[in-house]
Scaffold this motif. Sequence first.
Motif, mmCIF file in Angstrom:
data_model
loop_
_atom_site.group_PDB
_atom_site.id
_atom_site.type_symbol
_atom_site.label_atom_id
_atom_site.label_comp_id
_atom_site.label_asym_id
_atom_site.label_seq_id
_atom_site.Cartn_x
_atom_site.Cartn_y
_atom_site.Cartn_z
ATOM 1 N N THR A 154 0.843 -1.191 0.000
ATOM 2 C CA THR A 154 0.000 0.000 0.000
ATOM 3 C C THR A 154 0.876 1.239 0.000
ATOM 4 N N GLU A 155 0.622 2.124 -0.962
ATOM 5 C CA GLU A 155 1.448 3.317 -1.103
ATOM 6 C C GLU A 155 0.567 4.552 -1.177
ATOM 7 N N GLN A 156 0.944 5.563 -0.417
ATOM 8 C CA GLN A 156 0.238 6.838 -0.480
ATOM 9 C C GLN A 156 0.876 7.702 -1.553
ATOM 10 N N LEU A 157 0.055 8.169 -2.503
ATOM 11 C CA LEU A 157 0.540 8.983 -3.609
ATOM 12 C C LEU A 157 0.213 10.454 -3.448
ATOM 13 N N VAL A 158 -0.848 10.751 -2.705
ATOM 14 C CA VAL A 158 -1.263 12.136 -2.461
ATOM 15 C C VAL A 158 -1.692 12.246 -1.003
ATOM 16 N N LEU B 224 -6.873 -3.555 1.770
ATOM 17 C CA LEU B 224 -7.960 -2.590 1.595
ATOM 18 C C LEU B 224 -8.761 -2.436 2.877
ATOM 19 N N ARG B 225 -9.061 -3.534 3.534
ATOM 20 C CA ARG B 225 -9.797 -3.448 4.798
ATOM 21 C C ARG B 225 -9.019 -2.626 5.826
ATOM 22 N N ARG B 226 -7.736 -2.892 5.924
ATOM 23 C CA ARG B 226 -6.904 -2.180 6.892
ATOM 24 C C ARG B 226 -6.897 -0.675 6.590
ATOM 25 N N LEU B 227 -6.734 -0.342 5.305
ATOM 26 C CA LEU B 227 -6.683 1.060 4.915
ATOM 27 C C LEU B 227 -8.038 1.743 5.126
ATOM 28 N N MET C 105 -11.552 5.738 7.522
ATOM 29 C CA MET C 105 -12.881 6.000 8.063
ATOM 30 C C MET C 105 -12.813 6.504 9.499
ATOM 31 N N THR C 106 -11.851 6.003 10.244
ATOM 32 C CA THR C 106 -11.654 6.503 11.618
ATOM 33 C C THR C 106 -11.077 7.909 11.597
#
Length: 226
Positions: free
Chosen positions: A54-58, A103-106, A111-112
């Motif tokens: 999982t990578e954050q791009l923005v 996806l569930r973890r992210l 959402m939190t």
Amino acid sequence: MFPSPNHGDRRGHAPSLVVLHFTQMRDAAAARARLCDPAAQVSAHWLIAEDGTTEQLVCETRRAWHAGAGRWQGHDDINSRSIGIELANPGDRPFPAPQMTALRRLLRAIMTRWTIPPTNVIAHSDMAPGRKIDPGPRLDWEGLSRDDLALFARPDPSDPAPPLPASLDALGYPDDPARLQAFRLRHRPWATGPETDADRRTAARLLRCANTPGGSRLRDGGGAPS
């Protein structure tokens, strides 16, 4: 930390939606290259590879360019109101278990962080009927619903079948000729042909779920497609 240059100001909005996509490209590396290419003018906040990487791009505080034209719950400019998650998938195969676990973890974290309810986790196709089909019929929305990460429900044959347009309006679908197909793509991908009572019952049950705390678990996991 945030390699994509394709983002802007949120125009006064905080994230209130999560929009799920598939990349429709051969692999995560190709998708990442496009999402970070200034000439492409597209991006997403997050990219999840097939193996769950999982990578954050923005940065989530910025407006990524993932949703395009469309409406949801009466609002346009969905980019300003949402966080976009791209799932590496060409669009013709199931989503691997490690990817769904990631996806569930992210989703739980997002959402939190932003106080986003399960009802506000949507498909790209939901907000852009007829224009987009992602993340497509193979995404396990029912499994996400069991974890209170999205909305899904199976109706009982005895459920009421009120008029579908009013139910789709209340759920958030835009007034578009293709919205029955968009609704089915996510909630009844096995369905074809004209509108049926099963469509009406499904939409009505989804509304019940949306208005009941924990209601996304109603009739979860059981029964054959109707």
